[in-house]
Design a protein around this motif. Structure first.
Motif, mmCIF file in Angstrom:
data_model
loop_
_atom_site.group_PDB
_atom_site.id
_atom_site.type_symbol
_atom_site.label_atom_id
_atom_site.label_comp_id
_atom_site.label_asym_id
_atom_site.label_seq_id
_atom_site.Cartn_x
_atom_site.Cartn_y
_atom_site.Cartn_z
ATOM 1 N N MET A 131 13.035 4.784 1.880
ATOM 2 C CA MET A 131 13.617 4.016 2.769
ATOM 3 C C MET A 131 12.902 3.204 3.716
ATOM 4 S SD MET A 131 16.831 6.657 3.445
ATOM 5 C CE MET A 131 15.842 8.101 4.002
ATOM 6 N N THR A 132 11.904 3.678 3.979
ATOM 7 C CA THR A 132 10.929 2.935 4.948
ATOM 8 C C THR A 132 10.483 1.615 4.184
ATOM 9 O OG1 THR A 132 10.344 4.839 6.177
ATOM 10 C CG2 THR A 132 8.721 2.903 6.049
ATOM 11 N N LEU A 133 9.984 2.032 2.867
ATOM 12 C CA LEU A 133 9.502 0.762 1.959
ATOM 13 C C LEU A 133 10.339 -0.395 2.001
ATOM 14 C CD1 LEU A 133 7.450 -0.311 0.159
ATOM 15 C CD2 LEU A 133 8.370 0.925 -1.507
ATOM 16 N N GLN A 176 6.986 -6.929 -10.072
ATOM 17 C CA GLN A 176 5.407 -7.331 -10.335
ATOM 18 C C GLN A 176 4.668 -6.558 -9.962
ATOM 19 O OE1 GLN A 176 4.834 -9.583 -12.442
ATOM 20 N NE2 GLN A 176 2.317 -9.486 -12.194
ATOM 21 N N GLN A 177 4.814 -6.159 -8.433
ATOM 22 C CA GLN A 177 3.691 -5.027 -7.831
ATOM 23 C C GLN A 177 3.749 -3.696 -8.474
ATOM 24 O OE1 GLN A 177 1.637 -5.850 -5.497
ATOM 25 N NE2 GLN A 177 2.068 -7.871 -5.516
ATOM 26 N N ILE A 178 5.104 -3.437 -8.822
ATOM 27 C CA ILE A 178 5.005 -1.891 -9.538
ATOM 28 C C ILE A 178 4.230 -1.927 -10.805
ATOM 29 C CG2 ILE A 178 6.502 -0.699 -10.728
ATOM 30 C CD1 ILE A 178 8.800 -1.162 -8.668
ATOM 31 N N CYS A 179 4.394 -3.321 -11.642
ATOM 32 C CA CYS A 179 3.653 -3.289 -12.856
ATOM 33 C C CYS A 179 2.215 -3.333 -12.508
ATOM 34 C CB CYS A 179 4.020 -4.455 -13.646
ATOM 35 S SG CYS A 179 5.814 -4.301 -14.196
ATOM 36 N N GLU A 180 1.679 -3.950 -11.681
ATOM 37 C CA GLU A 180 0.257 -4.121 -11.355
ATOM 38 C C GLU A 180 -0.193 -2.791 -10.988
ATOM 39 O OE1 GLU A 180 -0.320 -7.439 -8.817
ATOM 40 O OE2 GLU A 180 0.752 -8.835 -9.956
ATOM 41 N N ARG A 181 0.308 -2.086 -10.085
ATOM 42 C CA ARG A 181 -0.118 -0.806 -9.340
ATOM 43 C C ARG A 181 0.262 0.464 -10.087
ATOM 44 N NH1 ARG A 181 -1.049 -2.013 -3.893
ATOM 45 N NH2 ARG A 181 -0.960 -4.424 -3.639
ATOM 46 N N SER A 182 0.716 0.412 -11.152
ATOM 47 C CA SER A 182 1.147 1.682 -12.115
ATOM 48 C C SER A 182 1.040 1.262 -13.798
ATOM 49 C CB SER A 182 2.225 2.262 -11.756
ATOM 50 O OG SER A 182 3.472 1.467 -12.374
ATOM 51 N N ALA A 183 1.030 2.320 -14.450
ATOM 52 C CA ALA A 183 1.016 2.241 -16.026
ATOM 53 C C ALA A 183 2.668 2.338 -16.604
ATOM 54 C CB ALA A 183 0.120 3.144 -16.716
ATOM 55 N N ILE A 184 3.487 2.158 -15.691
ATOM 56 C CA ILE A 184 5.003 2.384 -16.066
ATOM 57 C C ILE A 184 5.392 1.116 -17.059
ATOM 58 C CG2 ILE A 184 6.109 0.798 -14.213
ATOM 59 C CD1 ILE A 184 7.763 2.981 -13.448
ATOM 60 N N THR A 185 6.215 1.720 -18.105
ATOM 61 C CA THR A 185 6.634 0.917 -18.994
ATOM 62 C C THR A 185 7.959 0.389 -18.486
ATOM 63 O OG1 THR A 185 6.075 2.528 -20.594
ATOM 64 C CG2 THR A 185 7.526 1.052 -21.530
ATOM 65 N N GLU A 221 0.959 -1.350 -0.235
ATOM 66 C CA GLU A 221 0.041 0.075 -0.004
ATOM 67 C C GLU A 221 0.842 1.176 -0.024
ATOM 68 O OE1 GLU A 221 -2.960 0.120 2.967
ATOM 69 O OE2 GLU A 221 -3.843 -1.691 2.113
ATOM 70 N N LEU A 222 2.023 1.155 0.807
ATOM 71 C CA LEU A 222 2.916 2.358 0.768
ATOM 72 C C LEU A 222 3.551 2.698 -0.474
ATOM 73 C CD1 LEU A 222 4.565 4.615 1.975
ATOM 74 C CD2 LEU A 222 6.213 2.863 2.831
ATOM 75 N N LEU A 223 3.897 1.312 -1.426
ATOM 76 C CA LEU A 223 4.344 1.507 -2.528
ATOM 77 C C LEU A 223 3.549 1.943 -3.566
ATOM 78 C CD1 LEU A 223 6.475 0.536 -4.780
ATOM 79 C CD2 LEU A 223 5.276 -1.673 -4.974
ATOM 80 N N ASP A 224 2.153 1.471 -3.336
ATOM 81 C CA ASP A 224 1.098 2.178 -4.337
ATOM 82 C C ASP A 224 0.920 3.601 -4.263
ATOM 83 O OD1 ASP A 224 -1.298 1.474 -6.198
ATOM 84 O OD2 ASP A 224 -2.451 2.322 -4.423
ATOM 85 N N SER A 225 1.132 4.229 -2.985
ATOM 86 C CA SER A 225 1.155 5.642 -2.916
ATOM 87 C C SER A 225 2.131 6.255 -3.604
ATOM 88 C CB SER A 225 0.789 5.936 -1.423
ATOM 89 O OG SER A 225 2.216 5.694 -0.778
ATOM 90 N N LEU A 226 3.370 5.727 -3.650
ATOM 91 C CA LEU A 226 4.585 6.288 -4.326
ATOM 92 C C LEU A 226 4.691 6.385 -5.571
ATOM 93 C CD1 LEU A 226 7.018 5.005 -1.341
ATOM 94 C CD2 LEU A 226 6.041 7.424 -1.643
ATOM 95 N N LEU A 227 3.971 5.308 -6.164
ATOM 96 C CA LEU A 227 4.170 5.458 -7.555
ATOM 97 C C LEU A 227 3.219 6.311 -8.726
ATOM 98 C CD1 LEU A 227 3.733 1.374 -7.987
ATOM 99 C CD2 LEU A 227 5.713 2.810 -8.349
ATOM 100 N N PRO A 228 3.553 6.646 -9.594
ATOM 101 C CA PRO A 228 2.866 7.707 -10.583
ATOM 102 C C PRO A 228 1.419 7.053 -11.079
ATOM 103 C CG PRO A 228 4.512 6.312 -11.892
ATOM 104 C CD PRO A 228 4.737 5.921 -10.566
ATOM 105 N N LYS A 229 0.621 8.031 -10.842
ATOM 106 C CA LYS A 229 -1.030 7.691 -11.003
ATOM 107 C C LYS A 229 -1.075 8.320 -12.627
ATOM 108 C CE LYS A 229 -1.658 5.919 -7.386
ATOM 109 N NZ LYS A 229 -0.356 5.413 -6.944
ATOM 110 N N ARG A 230 -0.427 7.794 -13.543
ATOM 111 C CA ARG A 230 -0.875 8.201 -14.799
ATOM 112 C C ARG A 230 -1.646 7.049 -15.622
ATOM 113 N NH1 ARG A 230 4.839 8.928 -14.965
ATOM 114 N NH2 ARG A 230 5.336 11.174 -14.527
ATOM 115 N N PRO A 231 -2.496 7.585 -16.337
ATOM 116 C CA PRO A 231 -3.271 6.697 -17.349
ATOM 117 C C PRO A 231 -2.551 6.070 -18.273
ATOM 118 C CG PRO A 231 -4.122 8.964 -17.758
ATOM 119 C CD PRO A 231 -3.107 8.986 -16.570
#
Length: 489
Positions: free
Chosen positions: A399-401, A458-467, A258-268
């Motif tokens: 750093m906490t994450l 994997q979580q980064i990919c699931e929680r963002s539209a990052i390439t 959930e902390l990771l989710d809050s730090l990732l870009p929210k771009r469509p």
């Protein structure tokens, strides 16, 4: 049987921290050991103990293999050490220029006009000044490690796998009686890893005793014994014929998602073009690195970039991250804009996060974990300006994450390899990039950390539209989200 090294009931302390409670280990002549375990830091500490770089408050370590040599040298009044008979290859292999200064910056790897101050492979190998005589020559070392075609090449221009082979060669040129290797197959492609066992058998046939750290599923040919480490010491040992793969280390693969989710870009996912190459060709002198390469990567796509050592992966990546000056002469578009149309290098770097294990070598010595992470906001190799309270808080959340709070003020070159990797990943992600390039980014981690890194991506990919462009020689390290493959010949 003759004992080479014997460790008895040793409490072992490294960098002020106890790593083994009661370490017992007997290495006998004709034995060649693979050391496995769940902690890469423990395996490195074990090798450092053999090298005499740990404190042993109780128990003892004796090295009978060196007794004759040190006795002879001492009686003749010569300075000597058991270390004269040991070669060691760590994962922190470093390249220095002819002035013996490691003052390179990352872009120099791809700008051949600036590599004149760096020794060639031949010069590097011939600089080794062994304390004893032995069978290893420039000719047989370069043949064994397939370095012949690289002898006149600047070491600065070697690929990661080529640098690893050079490091192995430098060890052999010391004419060792004992050869210690910390994860020597790291950075080698599938073919090179298969060849490593044959190389090892040749080394052993010349009278060299070998001990290496590795993963449980990569015990190379030539190894006769396997030992598993834990925090107490050697947990269990086997003859290699009796060794069976132990169950994978079952720890919960989880950070605070959930902390990771809050730090990732929210771009469509806008399906924009991120990378486009048209008939891209790169040469260094007469050597063709890439030829007529075509590739398109759309926004939100996840690609595996693969190919053997020397196939041009590092060169291609250098074009994508703005570090290769040949980009201006190519048909190369990044984020919809052709290179060489008035953009600055910072325009290229700003939307791109990049992680490679060798990056840690290019930060100044005073750059701590915290500073390295914050430097990602400015795309510089280190932090050189005052940051805001908001930026400080952002770095603290990363750093906490990744559980880096305890090491935030330790220089990156003194961090464990696994903490270096998490630091570099935080640095790449702190600016919320559109494109993330991970080049062997979990290299040097132990098995548990590699699986945690894979799950994190994997979580980064699931929680963002990052390439994502993901480079790995290990199929088991590739996250499930990666669905496309670009393979270089």
């Amino acid at each position: 049987m003759q004992s080479l090294i014997n460790i008895s009931s040793a409490k072992v302390v490294t960098k002020g921290k106890q790593v083994f409670e009661s370490l017992n280990f007997n290495w006998e002549k004709s034995q060649n050991w693979a050391i496995i375990g769940t902690s890469g830091a423990d395996m490195t500490a074990f090798i450092e103990t053999i090298r005499g770089n740990s404190v042993i408050p109780t128990g003892e370590i004796v090295r009978p293999f060196a007794k004759g040599y040190t006795g002879e040298k001492t009686s003749s009044g010569e300075i000597n050490s058991f270390r004269d008979l040991i070669a060691y290859v760590s994962q922190r292999y470093e390249i220095r220029n002819k002035s013996n200064q490691q003052n390179f910056y990352f872009q120099q790897r791809f700008n051949s006009s600036e590599s004149n101050d760096t020794a060639t492979v031949r010069e590097y190998l011939l600089e080794v000044n062994p304390k004893v005589s032995g069978p290893w020559t420039l000719k047989n070392v370069s043949e064994l490690l397939h370095l012949e075609h690289l002898l006149d090449k600047s070491v600065l221009l070697l690929s990661n796998g080529e640098t690893r082979r050079l490091a192995l060669g430098l060890g052999l040129m010391r004419q060792p009686r004992i050869y210690l290797m910390d994860q020597p197959m790291t950075g080698l492609d599938v073919k090179s890893r298969a060849e490593f066992g044959e190389i090892l058998k040749v080394v052993i046939s010349k009278g060299v005793q070998v001990l290496l750290t590795t993963s449980a599923n990569e015990i190379p040919e030539g190894i006769t014994h396997v030992a598993k480490l834990s925090g107490k010491g050697i947990e269990k040992s086997w003859e290699v014929a009796d060794f069976h793969l132990t169950a994978k280390h079952e720890q919960k693969l989880s950070y605070d998602w959930e902390l990771l989710d809050s730090l990732l870009p929210k771009r469509p996912n806008e399906n924009d073009e991120v990378i486009r190459l048209e008939n891209l060709s790169i040469k260094y002198g007469e050597k063709q690195i890439l030829k007529n390469l075509n590739w398109e990567v759309g926004s939100g796509e996840r690609w595996l970039l693969k190919g053997a050592n020397g196939s041009g992966k590092s060169t291609l990546i250098s074009l994508l991250i703005g570090e290769n000056p040949q980009a201006y002469s190519q048909n190369l578009w990044l984020f919809g804009r052709k290179r060489g149309t008035g953009e600055s290098i910072w325009d290229v770097k700003r939307p791109t996060g990049f992680v490679a294990p060798e990056l840690s070598r290019f930060f100044p010595a005073n750059q701590t974990c915290r500073k390295v992470i914050l430097s990602g906001l400015f795309d510089t190799m280190g932090l050189f300006k005052k940051v805001s309270a908001e930026q400080e808080n952002l770095a603290r959340e990363w750093m906490t994450l990744f559980h880096l709070e305890a090491v935030e003020n330790i220089p990156i070159n003194r961090l464990s390899l696994e903490n270096q990797r998490w630091t570099l990943l935080a640095r790449a992600l702190i600016k919320q990039p559109k494109l993330l390039i991970l080049d062997e980014a979990s290299q040097g981690m132990d098995e548990f950390q590699r699986r945690l890194f894979k799950e994190t991506v994997q979580q980064i990919c699931e929680r963002s539209a990052i390439t994502l462009v993901y480079v790995s020689h290990y199929a088991e390290d590739v996250p499930e989200a990666v669905g496309k493959v670009m393979e270089l010949d």
